[in-house]
Design an enzyme around this catalytic site. Structure first.
Site, PDB file in Angstrom:
ATOM      1  N   LYS A  86       1.705  -3.669   6.516  1.00 42.21           N
ATOM      2  CA  LYS A  86       2.183  -3.712   5.130  1.00 42.21           C
ATOM      3  C   LYS A  86       3.703  -3.519   5.082  1.00 42.21           C
ATOM      4  CE  LYS A  86      -1.704  -4.607   3.180  1.00 42.21           C
ATOM      5  NZ  LYS A  86      -1.918  -5.952   2.623  1.00 42.21           N
ATOM      6  N   TYR A  97      -2.368  -0.687  10.461  1.00 39.42           N
ATOM      7  CA  TYR A  97      -2.599  -1.278   9.134  1.00 39.42           C
ATOM      8  C   TYR A  97      -1.377  -1.049   8.248  1.00 39.42           C
ATOM      9  CZ  TYR A  97      -3.867  -1.294   4.238  1.00 39.42           C
ATOM     10  OH  TYR A  97      -3.850  -1.497   2.883  1.00 39.42           O
ATOM     11  N   SER A 137       0.836  -1.200   0.000  1.00 39.03           N
ATOM     12  CA  SER A 137       0.000   0.000   0.000  1.00 39.03           C
ATOM     13  C   SER A 137       0.868   1.246   0.000  1.00 39.03           C
ATOM     14  CB  SER A 137      -0.852  -0.044   1.267  1.00 39.03           C
ATOM     15  OG  SER A 137      -1.320   1.221   1.613  1.00 39.03           O
TER      16      SER A 137
HETATM   17  C1  WQD Z   1      -9.378   9.732   0.587  1.00 33.74           C
HETATM   18  C2  WQD Z   1      -9.535  11.215   0.850  1.00 33.74           C
HETATM   19  C3  WQD Z   1     -10.039  11.768   3.127  1.00 33.74           C
HETATM   20  C4  WQD Z   1     -14.038  10.031   3.276  1.00 33.74           C
HETATM   21  C5  WQD Z   1      -6.763   4.582   2.599  1.00 33.74           C
HETATM   22  C6  WQD Z   1      -5.557   3.777   3.019  1.00 33.74           C
HETATM   23  C7  WQD Z   1      -4.709   3.417   1.848  1.00 33.74           C
HETATM   24  C8  WQD Z   1      -5.486   2.722   0.809  1.00 33.74           C
HETATM   25  C9  WQD Z   1      -6.769   3.412   0.497  1.00 33.74           C
HETATM   26  C10 WQD Z   1      -6.363   0.493   1.434  1.00 33.74           C
HETATM   27  C11 WQD Z   1      -8.886  11.659   2.150  1.00 33.74           C
HETATM   28  C12 WQD Z   1     -11.168  12.176   2.212  1.00 33.74           C
HETATM   29  C13 WQD Z   1     -12.800  10.434   2.814  1.00 33.74           C
HETATM   30  C14 WQD Z   1     -15.001  11.024   3.617  1.00 33.74           C
HETATM   31  C15 WQD Z   1     -13.416  12.740   3.000  1.00 33.74           C
HETATM   32  N1  WQD Z   1      -5.538   1.355   1.141  1.00 33.74           N
HETATM   33  N2  WQD Z   1     -12.490  11.771   2.690  1.00 33.74           N
HETATM   34  N3  WQD Z   1     -14.648  12.336   3.447  1.00 33.74           N
HETATM   35  O1  WQD Z   1      -7.203   7.475   3.597  1.00 33.74           O
HETATM   36  O2  WQD Z   1      -6.312   8.095   1.309  1.00 33.74           O
HETATM   37  O3  WQD Z   1      -6.335   5.759   1.990  1.00 33.74           O
HETATM   38  O4  WQD Z   1      -7.471   3.792   1.673  1.00 33.74           O
HETATM   39  O5  WQD Z   1      -6.779  -0.413   1.713  1.00 33.74           O
HETATM   40  O6  WQD Z   1      -3.670   2.617   2.273  1.00 33.74           O
HETATM   41  O7  WQD Z   1      -4.771   4.563   3.891  1.00 33.74           O
HETATM   42  O8  WQD Z   1      -8.483   6.838   1.491  1.00 33.74           O
HETATM   43  O9  WQD Z   1     -10.773   7.007   0.624  1.00 33.74           O
HETATM   44  O10 WQD Z   1     -10.412   7.057   3.133  1.00 33.74           O
HETATM   45  O11 WQD Z   1      -9.739   9.014   1.758  1.00 33.74           O
HETATM   46  O12 WQD Z   1     -13.175  13.946   2.883  1.00 33.74           O
HETATM   47  O13 WQD Z   1     -16.136  10.720   4.047  1.00 33.74           O
HETATM   48  O14 WQD Z   1     -10.926  11.503   0.999  1.00 33.74           O
HETATM   49  O15 WQD Z   1      -9.838  12.727   4.126  1.00 33.74           O
HETATM   50  O16 WQD Z   1      -8.328  12.918   1.927  1.00 33.74           O
HETATM   51  P1  WQD Z   1      -7.046   7.149   2.185  1.00 33.74           P
HETATM   52  P2  WQD Z   1      -9.921   7.423   1.772  1.00 33.74           P
END
Ligand code: WQD
Length: 338
Positions: free
Chosen positions: A156, A152, A127
């Site tokens: 990885k 998590y 990841s």
């Molecule tokens: C993306 C952006 C949030 C929800 C995580 C893991 C990574 C990968 C993918 C997985 C961020 C913003 C989100 C919401 C928002 N692996 N957001 N409102 O955190 O980048 O990555 O998932 O298995 O390893 O760390 O992904 O989709 O949660 O967030 O504003 O309701 O969307 O703050 O900037 P993230 P995400």
């Protein structure tokens, strides 16, 4: 003739199921192992509807050594792709031991099973979270890994380290580590997509659930970051493009083309998009106004991360086909069908 029999762990999960489809379409035979911890058996119907092939899934816990040994005793594999893992960043903070026990034991058992078969080809799901808050953007495979922001992410990092140490000792065992950026979207056929049993927390499924009225509204976590519009920047990669990279990675391994062991690849589209730009893309393709509000920053979020994908393109021949609008269109199509 089949190009080989491949074990896909987590084969009914989100990325796993799309990869199963891509492998079958590219001539591989697939056996899945998944205990449906965060997926549903009905995914196998979707895979069959797309490919015409009924994939066998072994409902076993890969962290259970005896059960995993039994699986390896019943099939002779030509390679494995190890997806099966817990993946919720927030939950991992609350349940660190469960994350380490599940994610690391399953990896060790799969490596051991392959090795005892005399098989040597493993693709491991890593990841971009292993980079932590990277100092340079875009991140290349040479960008140093920093402190993990969550248990998590640390599972990885440790998973990668296990493979580095194992391959250093066992030179005939070849592994590829694929660092995913933000996978999103669904199969263009609308027959498979993200069908997790756990509540969605990733941006794209949250957006489509709000769009479909399953949630009243969503929160954009922060608009005061140092980015184009103040919201966080991520590299959203279509799940089918990501899936195809696994087929290419396996062919690269089986073809003995890897110049390093383990070989490491970033899998992102190579472009950063802000949260507000993703929302805008959804509104454009769905024709709906999204009900959202700006809220506080989410703890643990990195400000911006996106990939340099030139290594995957040059060495694996990987060319992502889809952009953010296709991601949102296919995710929306899937949401409407669910
Ligand atoms: C993306 C952006 C949030 C929800 C995580 C893991 C990574 C990968 C993918 C997985 C961020 C913003 C989100 C919401 C928002 N692996 N957001 N409102 O955190 O980048 O990555 O998932 O298995 O390893 O760390 O992904 O989709 O949660 O967030 O504003 O309701 O969307 O703050 O900037 P993230 P995400």
């Amino acid at each position: 003739m089949s190009k080989g029999k491949i074990l896909v762990t987590g084969g009914t999960g989100y990325i796993g199921s799309h990869t199963v489809v891509d492998l079958i379409e590219n001539g591989f035979e697939v056996v899945s192992a998944d205990n449906y911890h965060n997926s549903k058996a009905s995914v196998l119907d979707g895979i069959e509807a797309i490919t015409g092939v009924r994939v066998v899934n072994h409902n076993i816990d890969l962290a259970d050594q005896a059960a995993t040994e039994k699986l390896f005793a019943s099939h002779k594999f030509d390679g494995a792709i190890h997806f099966a893992a817990y993946k919720a960043v927030g939950e991992s903070v609350d349940k660190p031991l469960e994350y380490f026990r599940n994610n690391l034991n399953s990896l060790i058992n799969v490596i051991d099973g392959l090795r005892k078969q005399g098989n040597s080809n493993l693709v491991f799901s890593s990841s971009c979270s292993v980079y932590g808050n990277a100092d340079e953007l875009p991140v290349t495979e040479h960008t140093p890994r920093k402190d993990a922001e969550s248990p998590y992410a640390r599972t990885k990092q440790v998973g990668e380290d296990i493979l580095y140490d194992f391959c250093a000792k066992h030179k005939d065992f070849s592994a590829i580590l694929l660092r995913y950026f933000n996978p999103a979207g669904a199969h263009p056929s609308g027959k498979i997509g993200e069908d997790a049993s756990n509540a969605a927390s990733n941006l794209v499924p949250v957006i489509t659930e709000v769009g479909a009225g399953k949630r009243e509204k969503m929160t954009v976590f922060g608009d005061d970051y140092d980015t184009r519009d103040g919201s966080c920047v991520r590299d959203y990669i279509h799940v089918s493009d990501l899936a195809h990279a696994h087929t290419l990675a396996l062919e690269y391994l089986i073809g003995g083309k890897a110049s390093e062991n383990p070989a490491l690849f970033n899998l992102g589209i190579g472009e950063g998009l802000t949260v507000l730009e993703v929302i805008e893309a959804f509104e454009k393709v769905s024709g709906r106004k999204l009900n959202y509000e700006i809220g506080p920053r989410r703890p643990g979020d990195v400000i911006a991360v996106f990939a340099d994908r030139s290594k995957a393109t040059n060495e694996l021949g990987w060319q992502p086909k889809y952009g953010v609008e296709e991601i949102m269109r296919t995710a929306w199509n899937w949401e409407e069908k669910r």
